[in-house]
Design a protein around this motif. Sequence first.
Motif, PDB file in Angstrom:
ATOM      1  N   THR A  89       4.521  -3.376   7.593  1.00 32.06           N
ATOM      2  CA  THR A  89       3.732  -2.157   7.653  1.00 32.06           C
ATOM      3  C   THR A  89       3.402  -1.725   6.228  1.00 32.06           C
ATOM      4  O   THR A  89       4.274  -1.664   5.372  1.00 32.06           O
ATOM      5  CB  THR A  89       4.492  -1.039   8.375  1.00 32.06           C
ATOM      6  N   LEU A  90       2.128  -1.459   5.988  1.00 34.99           N
ATOM      7  CA  LEU A  90       1.669  -1.011   4.678  1.00 34.99           C
ATOM      8  C   LEU A  90       1.414   0.490   4.723  1.00 34.99           C
ATOM      9  O   LEU A  90       0.920   1.018   5.727  1.00 34.99           O
ATOM     10  CB  LEU A  90       0.383  -1.730   4.282  1.00 34.99           C
ATOM     11  N   LEU A  91       1.744   1.172   3.646  1.00 37.60           N
ATOM     12  CA  LEU A  91       1.466   2.593   3.512  1.00 37.60           C
ATOM     13  C   LEU A  91       0.301   2.771   2.542  1.00 37.60           C
ATOM     14  O   LEU A  91       0.209   2.062   1.536  1.00 37.60           O
ATOM     15  CB  LEU A  91       2.688   3.355   2.988  1.00 37.60           C
ATOM     16  N   PHE A  92      -0.580   3.714   2.853  1.00 37.33           N
ATOM     17  CA  PHE A  92      -1.766   3.949   2.027  1.00 37.33           C
ATOM     18  C   PHE A  92      -1.834   5.429   1.644  1.00 37.33           C
ATOM     19  O   PHE A  92      -1.551   6.304   2.461  1.00 37.33           O
ATOM     20  CB  PHE A  92      -3.044   3.580   2.782  1.00 37.33           C
ATOM     21  N   GLY A  93      -2.237   5.698   0.403  1.00 45.30           N
ATOM     22  CA  GLY A  93      -2.409   7.072  -0.048  1.00 45.30           C
ATOM     23  C   GLY A  93      -3.259   7.125  -1.294  1.00 45.30           C
ATOM     24  O   GLY A  93      -3.494   6.102  -1.952  1.00 45.30           O
TER      25      GLY A  93
END
Length: 266
Positions: free
Chosen positions: A215-219
């Motif tokens: 799972t990748l987190l984006f911000g």
Amino acid sequence: QAGRIVVDAMIDGKGPFPFIFDTGAHGSVMDLKFAKEQGFELGMEVLVGSPNGPGRPGKLATLAKFQIGGLTLSGLTSVAFDGLPFPRTETSPRGVIGPYGLRGLLVTLDYARERLVFTRGALPEPDGRNIFGWDPSKGLPQVPITVAGRLINVHLDSGATNGLSLPIEMAKDLPLASPPVAMGHAKAVDHESAVSGAPLKGAVTIGRYRVENPTLLFGDMLKTVGNVGPPILRQFRLTIDPANARLQLNGPADGRLVAPVETARK
């Protein structure tokens, strides 16, 4: 502390006080109220902040003696400011210290044994598999990884909370299993931003190491580089050589990493 490394520090003979040891920190910072309570002499005003934030005002403080275990640092310069990005309680960290000023030492974060080790020495030349060099002019170390075949540089950040975080702009170009969904907020010393996440359909590689379908987190806190945090770093023994701008990752013998489980955060 959400997987962060917390050490006990003696300052000018007082303490011990909890400090976060953070590979994502350039230097040392501390809570302004704590600095005033301890009577540390405060000097000129400076700004402290994250790479893409507006910054916060702080005061320079020079500590005559800062001790972690058998390591003694003399004349350590820190910045005291109001706004450390974690709750202020009786047991919360009083500040953060980074490894990059410890020239001449090898700094090893041994997650498996829950140890922070300081030794004399130097790392071998980078090989792009276990040992990496970095450009000191860029501030924090940047290590190349591939995300579904796309190359991006990342910080190895022991003070983070998420496993694999990337700039929000990358979300539209990667093969994701589903559209990103809200996962909470990321906090820095001078701002916070919304975070979304989605599973990757593909692999992430770091040198000879590989994790499938994480799972990748984006911000928008990240602009041009990504971040690898404790949910991934805990699978390594990480050694930093500040004097030679090198770092070493010793992980699973077969090179296979376990994908971290990311959950929504407030």
